[in-house]
Design an enzyme around this catalytic site. Sequence first.
Site, short mmCIF file in Angstrom:
data_model
loop_
_atom_site.label_atom_id
_atom_site.label_comp_id
_atom_site.label_asym_id
_atom_site.label_seq_id
_atom_site.Cartn_x
_atom_site.Cartn_y
_atom_site.Cartn_z
CE1 TYR A 162 -4.27 -1.47 0.00
CE2 TYR A 162 -3.05 -3.21 1.10
CZ TYR A 162 -4.17 -2.78 0.42
OH TYR A 162 -5.19 -3.66 0.15
CE1 TYR A 198 -7.36 -6.47 3.35
CE2 TYR A 198 -6.46 -8.31 4.59
CZ TYR A 198 -6.39 -7.43 3.52
OH TYR A 198 -5.37 -7.54 2.62
CG ASP A 211 -10.31 -14.87 6.66
OD1 ASP A 211 -9.30 -15.39 7.15
OD2 ASP A 211 -10.28 -13.92 5.86
CE LYS A 255 -2.11 -11.51 7.88
NZ LYS A 255 -3.44 -11.07 7.45
C1 LIG Z 1 -4.04 -11.10 6.14
C2 LIG Z 1 -5.40 -11.62 5.95
C3 LIG Z 1 -5.81 -12.17 4.74
C4 LIG Z 1 -4.93 -12.17 3.50
O1 LIG Z 1 -3.77 -12.92 3.67
P1 LIG Z 1 -2.50 -12.65 2.71
O2 LIG Z 1 -1.52 -13.71 3.12
O3 LIG Z 1 -2.03 -11.26 2.99
O4 LIG Z 1 -2.97 -12.82 1.31
C5 LIG Z 1 -7.09 -12.69 4.66
N1 LIG Z 1 -7.91 -12.67 5.72
C6 LIG Z 1 -7.54 -12.16 6.91
C7 LIG Z 1 -8.49 -12.21 8.06
C8 LIG Z 1 -6.28 -11.61 7.06
O5 LIG Z 1 -5.93 -11.07 8.24
#
Ligand SMILES: *Cc1c(COP(=O)(O)O)cnc(C)c1O
Length: 431
Positions: free
Chosen positions: A18, A146, A247, A276
Amino acid sequence: MNNEQLIALDQQHVWHPYASMDNPPPAYPVVGAHGVRLHLADGRQLIDGMASWWCAIHGYNHPYINAAMQAQMNDMSHVMFGGITHEPAVRLAQRLVAMTPDGLEKVFFSDSGSVAVEVAIKMALQYWHAKGQANKNRMLTVRNGYHGDTFGAMAVCDPVNGMHSLFASVLPQHYFCDAPPLGFERPLADTDLDELEQQLKDNHGNIAGLILEPIVQGAGGMRFYSPAWLKAAAILCKKYDVLLIADEIATGFGRSGALFACNYADVQPDILCLGKAITGGTMSFAATLTSRQVATTISRGEASCFMHGPTFMGNPLACAVANASLDLLEKSDWKAQVKGLEQGLKVHLAKAAQASYVEDVRVLGAIGVLQVKEPVDLGRIQKMLVDEGVWVRPFGKLVYVMPPYIMSPQDLEFLCQGMLKALAAYFEESP
Ligand SMILES: *Cc1c(COP(=O)(O)O)cnc(C)c1O
């Protein structure tokens, strides 16, 4: 290359997350990272409050993870996953199935969180297609979410603050409703899920799945909400025949204080996204898990298979590192570590609660958030934070930390104090 040359060439050629390429702010050259410290090229050390965006839960340069990586390199770093399998992937899948909420049995590996979300959405669409309900091809989600930066993931991020409103005209259109009310311990009010239920009532014939971040909304606002809300949402999904996609890319592996945030509500999603911290912050890797029923239905549909296959799927090096990270997690008392960080964060951040520029202080697990009243100028505050010896990267009005679980009480205190000192200096200097 000396430090000045490195910074200048970086600004000339290298795009950062970004970031502008028109007179970009200088980035800080890092030459090493050990435990909870980042070593800057200029000799300074910073206590790291970000764990490299939720990832480095065991700290940096962990000898056990390094050894696992080296051992795997000596066998093979990568091999294609089409028609080939290997023990690191099989073991990892078996362990993820065992540790995640009941009912998730099938594991799809990919290379980043955003792709894990794309895979989840595609699974949901293929599932309903296979059941002869191809009209169920939209997602339902909550504001302030997100889910990543790729197009499918962008389309389910918050439509306004999700950093993606620019692309609204080319994104698939999904259904949105208000974010769950703020507060982990907030008692559920009768009307809290009315909007969600109304959307489901009106549109379930077109909705494949409800996608959300359980309990903690991360990059879309650093908001915590109650297990009671999540539980009620899961019940509505069943009632209206909609898949629940959790997620847990940010929350997975203990960050919120539960191993998975779904555990707080005893919810079993149909699809779960992980990323992550899955490799302890060492490599890019992700997984999407689903139930036998969803996987079997997809596999008996028109395509007879799931239509996805990244080149680096199941990368052995990443699987070996993920297994090592899980070993460390299982051997550690992560629950006590996260609890300790939670208590420390509550004590230290509370000191800022009365400051004129602070709007809200909230802590859950190893996540501490100071929400300020005015968005901060990142370039200016970043330097002040670094000068205090801490690595914190604010975003808008959110100044937050999610330290490695191994951080000592002393380092945590230093981190929080540095953050508060930098903030105080920043706002006193503001015109
Ligand atoms: C960071 C994140 C993503 C995206 O993961 P990337 O490895 O950056 O593509 C998706 N969902 C959540 C909740 C996240 O924190």
